[in-house]
Design an enzyme around this catalytic site. Structure first.
Site, PDB file in Angstrom:
ATOM      1  CE  LYS A  13      48.077  42.448  37.218  1.00 22.91           C
ATOM      2  NZ  LYS A  13      48.021  41.475  36.684  1.00 22.91           N
ATOM      3  NE  ARG A  88      46.734  45.829  32.735  1.00 24.06           N
ATOM      4  CZ  ARG A  88      45.638  45.141  33.771  1.00 24.06           C
ATOM      5  NH1 ARG A  88      44.891  46.431  33.871  1.00 24.06           N
ATOM      6  NH2 ARG A  88      46.112  43.892  33.891  1.00 24.06           N
ATOM      7  NE  ARG A 127      40.778  36.773  37.201  1.00 26.49           N
ATOM      8  CZ  ARG A 127      41.441  37.438  36.788  1.00 26.49           C
ATOM      9  NH1 ARG A 127      42.626  38.085  37.894  1.00 26.49           N
ATOM     10  NH2 ARG A 127      41.677  38.094  35.446  1.00 26.49           N
ATOM     11  NE  ARG A 160      38.162  40.119  35.919  1.00 26.19           N
ATOM     12  CZ  ARG A 160      39.290  40.767  35.892  1.00 26.19           C
ATOM     13  NH1 ARG A 160      40.046  40.536  36.983  1.00 26.19           N
ATOM     14  NH2 ARG A 160      39.916  41.331  35.308  1.00 26.19           N
ATOM     15  NE  ARG A 171      42.357  40.425  30.292  1.00 25.27           N
ATOM     16  CZ  ARG A 171      41.632  39.874  31.392  1.00 25.27           C
ATOM     17  NH1 ARG A 171      41.381  38.413  31.170  1.00 25.27           N
ATOM     18  NH2 ARG A 171      42.909  39.469  32.751  1.00 25.27           N
TER      19      ARG A 171
HETATM   20  P1  ADP Z   1      43.839  40.809  35.532  1.00 25.74           P
HETATM   21  O1  ADP Z   1      43.793  41.745  37.174  1.00 25.74           O
HETATM   22  O2  ADP Z   1      43.167  40.200  34.918  1.00 25.74           O
HETATM   23  O3  ADP Z   1      45.360  41.660  34.605  1.00 25.74           O
HETATM   24  P2  ADP Z   1      42.318  44.058  35.776  1.00 25.74           P
HETATM   25  O4  ADP Z   1      41.683  42.998  36.569  1.00 25.74           O
HETATM   26  O5  ADP Z   1      43.617  44.254  36.386  1.00 25.74           O
HETATM   27  O6  ADP Z   1      42.420  42.689  35.019  1.00 25.74           O
HETATM   28  O7  ADP Z   1      42.178  44.521  34.282  1.00 25.74           O
HETATM   29  C1  ADP Z   1      40.706  43.697  34.015  1.00 25.74           C
HETATM   30  C2  ADP Z   1      40.639  45.590  32.238  1.00 25.74           C
HETATM   31  O8  ADP Z   1      40.667  46.543  33.005  1.00 25.74           O
HETATM   32  C3  ADP Z   1      41.259  45.479  31.268  1.00 25.74           C
HETATM   33  O9  ADP Z   1      41.219  43.823  30.871  1.00 25.74           O
HETATM   34  C4  ADP Z   1      41.349  46.511  30.994  1.00 25.74           C
HETATM   35  O10 ADP Z   1      40.469  46.386  29.726  1.00 25.74           O
HETATM   36  C5  ADP Z   1      41.229  47.514  32.206  1.00 25.74           C
HETATM   37  N1  ADP Z   1      42.167  48.026  32.705  1.00 25.74           N
HETATM   38  C6  ADP Z   1      42.446  47.029  34.610  1.00 25.74           C
HETATM   39  N2  ADP Z   1      44.149  48.843  34.171  1.00 25.74           N
HETATM   40  C7  ADP Z   1      43.876  49.275  33.138  1.00 25.74           C
HETATM   41  C8  ADP Z   1      44.549  50.035  33.266  1.00 25.74           C
HETATM   42  N3  ADP Z   1      46.033  50.733  34.120  1.00 25.74           N
HETATM   43  N4  ADP Z   1      44.792  50.976  32.007  1.00 25.74           N
HETATM   44  C9  ADP Z   1      43.416  50.351  30.965  1.00 25.74           C
HETATM   45  N5  ADP Z   1      42.991  50.066  31.217  1.00 25.74           N
HETATM   46  C10 ADP Z   1      42.697  48.678  32.297  1.00 25.74           C
HETATM   47  P1  ADP Z   2      46.363  39.685  38.452  1.00 28.14           P
HETATM   48  O1  ADP Z   2      45.785  40.414  39.062  1.00 28.14           O
HETATM   49  O2  ADP Z   2      47.871  39.253  38.087  1.00 28.14           O
HETATM   50  O3  ADP Z   2      44.752  39.278  37.038  1.00 28.14           O
HETATM   51  P2  ADP Z   2      45.386  37.884  40.323  1.00 28.14           P
HETATM   52  O4  ADP Z   2      45.919  37.519  41.092  1.00 28.14           O
HETATM   53  O5  ADP Z   2      43.734  37.536  39.522  1.00 28.14           O
HETATM   54  O6  ADP Z   2      46.285  38.174  39.139  1.00 28.14           O
HETATM   55  O7  ADP Z   2      45.347  35.117  39.977  1.00 28.14           O
HETATM   56  C1  ADP Z   2      45.003  35.289  38.726  1.00 28.14           C
HETATM   57  C2  ADP Z   2      44.079  33.611  39.120  1.00 28.14           C
HETATM   58  O8  ADP Z   2      45.591  32.861  39.562  1.00 28.14           O
HETATM   59  C3  ADP Z   2      43.241  33.887  40.567  1.00 28.14           C
HETATM   60  O9  ADP Z   2      42.312  32.806  40.249  1.00 28.14           O
HETATM   61  C4  ADP Z   2      44.042  33.309  41.428  1.00 28.14           C
HETATM   62  O10 ADP Z   2      43.586  32.917  42.641  1.00 28.14           O
HETATM   63  C5  ADP Z   2      45.706  32.447  40.609  1.00 28.14           C
HETATM   64  N1  ADP Z   2      46.531  32.557  41.204  1.00 28.14           N
HETATM   65  C6  ADP Z   2      47.198  33.347  42.318  1.00 28.14           C
HETATM   66  N2  ADP Z   2      48.756  33.496  42.498  1.00 28.14           N
HETATM   67  C7  ADP Z   2      49.035  32.355  42.154  1.00 28.14           C
HETATM   68  C8  ADP Z   2      49.409  31.480  42.703  1.00 28.14           C
HETATM   69  N3  ADP Z   2      51.014  31.685  43.164  1.00 28.14           N
HETATM   70  N4  ADP Z   2      49.861  29.598  42.464  1.00 28.14           N
HETATM   71  C9  ADP Z   2      48.847  29.206  41.734  1.00 28.14           C
HETATM   72  N5  ADP Z   2      47.301  29.930  41.214  1.00 28.14           N
HETATM   73  C10 ADP Z   2      48.004  31.484  41.751  1.00 28.14           C
END
Ligand code: ADP
Ligand code: ADP
Ligand code: ZN
Length: 217
Positions: A13, A88, A127, A160, A171
Site C-alpha cells: 500500500k 482499517r 522491509r 521497524r 499483525r
Molecule cells: P503496514 O504498512 O505494515 O500495514 P502501518 O505502517 O500502516 O503498517 O501501521 C503500523 C501500525 O500502526 C499498525 O500495526 C497499527 O498498530 C497502527 N495503525 C496504523 N494505521 C492504523 C489504523 N487505521 N487504525 C489503527 N491502528 C493503525
Molecule cells: P504496506 O504499506 O502495505 O505495509 P509496503 O509498501 O511497505 O506495504 O511494502 C512492504 C514491503 O514489500 C516493502 O519492503 C516494499 O519495498 C516491498 N514491496 C512493495 N511492493 C512490492 C512488490 N510489488 N513486489 C515485491 N516487493 C514489494
C-alpha cells in the site's frame, strides 16, 4: 481524486501510494507514518500509540479517527488525497463516510491490494525504512543503491520493531477479518477494485493507473 488503499500489512500500500501521490500531486496520508512520527517526537499521541504498535495491535478507533479527520481538513487535501492504512475497521470506515459528508466530498475508489500470506511475510521481514525520511525499501525486492543507506536523503535504513518475525504474523491475523469486512463494505458501495499485487512494483502501479484513468479521470 480521493483514494483509499486497503490491504493486509506488507501488501505494498505505502509503496503504491507513494508512486501515485507523486504522479497526481496529491498528499499520501499514512496513519502508520503519522503514528511513527509522533512516537519519534514523543508527543502525547506517540505515547498513546506506542504500546499498541509495538505489540502489533490496532490503535483505538477514536484516537485514529480524530487524527485523520484533522489531517483531511488541511488545505493540501483540497485537490484530493490518498489514504494508506486507513480505514482499517468498520467503525473507521463509517467515521470516514461521515467526515466526507461533512466536507461535501466522496471517495472515488478503494484499491484493494491482494497478496498471499507467505509473500506478505517475506515482504514485511525484508522491509527497511529510512530513519530520517521514512522511505520504504526491501533488502531483496527493492534494495537501495548503497546498502543500508537511503537513496533519497542519505539516512540510515532500519528495520521497524513491528517488522520482526514475532510481530509480523500477529499483525496479519489482527487485520484479516477486519480487511474482509471492509472489502464487503466497499463492494456494496461499488467503489472497490481488486488488484493482483503480487506482481513487480512497476507492473502493479501500471495496473492501478489504468484503472484510475478509466474509472476516475
Ligand atoms: P503496514 O504498512 O505494515 O500495514 P502501518 O505502517 O500502516 O503498517 O501501521 C503500523 C501500525 O500502526 C499498525 O500495526 C497499527 O498498530 C497502527 N495503525 C496504523 N494505521 C492504523 C489504523 N487505521 N487504525 C489503527 N491502528 C493503525
Ligand atoms: P504496506 O504499506 O502495505 O505495509 P509496503 O509498501 O511497505 O506495504 O511494502 C512492504 C514491503 O514489500 C516493502 O519492503 C516494499 O519495498 C516491498 N514491496 C512493495 N511492493 C512490492 C512488490 N510489488 N513486489 C515485491 N516487493 C514489494
Ligand atoms: Zn531517507
Amino acid at each position: 481524486m480521493n483514494l483509499v488503499f486497503l490491504g493486509l500489512p506488507g501488501a505494498g500500500k505505502g509503496t503504491q501510494a507513494q508512486i501515485l501521490a507523486k504522479k497526481y500531486n496529491i498528499p499520501h496520508i499514512s496513519t502508520g507514518d503519522i503514528f511513527r512520527n509522533a512516537i519519534k517526537n514523543e508527543t502525547p499521541l506517540g505515547v498513546k500509540a506506542k504500546e499498541y504498535i509495538d505489540s502489533g495491535e490496532l490503535v483505538p478507533d477514536e484516537v485514529t479517527n480524530g487524527i485523520v479527520k484533522e489531517r483531511l481538513q488541511k488545505e493540501d487535501c483540497n485537490q484530493g488525497f490518498i489514504l494508506d492504512g486507513y480505514p482499517r475497521t468498520l467503525d473507521q470506515a463509517e467515521a470516514l463516510d461521515e467526515n466526507m459528508n461533512q466536507l461535501d466530498r466522496k471517495l472515488d475508489l478503494v484499491i484493494y491490494t491482494k497478496v498471499k500470506e507467505s509473500e506478505l511475510i517475506k515482504r514485511l521481514t525484508g522491509r527497511r525504512i529510512c530513519e530520517d525520511c521514512g522511505a520504504t525499501y526491501h533488502v531483496e525486492f527493492d534494495p537501495p543503491e548503497v546498502e543500508a543507506i537511503c537513496d533519497k536523503c542519505g539516512g540510515n535504513l532500519i528495520q521497524r520493531d513491528d517488522d520482526k518475525e514475532e510481530t509480523v504474523e500477529k499483525r496479519i491475523n489482527v487485520n484479516k477479518d477486519k480487511t474482509d469486512q471492509l472489502i464487503n463494505y466497499y463492494n456494496k458501495k461499488d467503489i472497490l477494485i481488486e488488484i493482483d499485487a503480487e506482481k513487480e512494483i512497476d507492473a502493479v502501479s501500471n495496473e492501478i493507473v489504468d484503472v484510475i484513468e478509466e474509472k476516475v479521470k
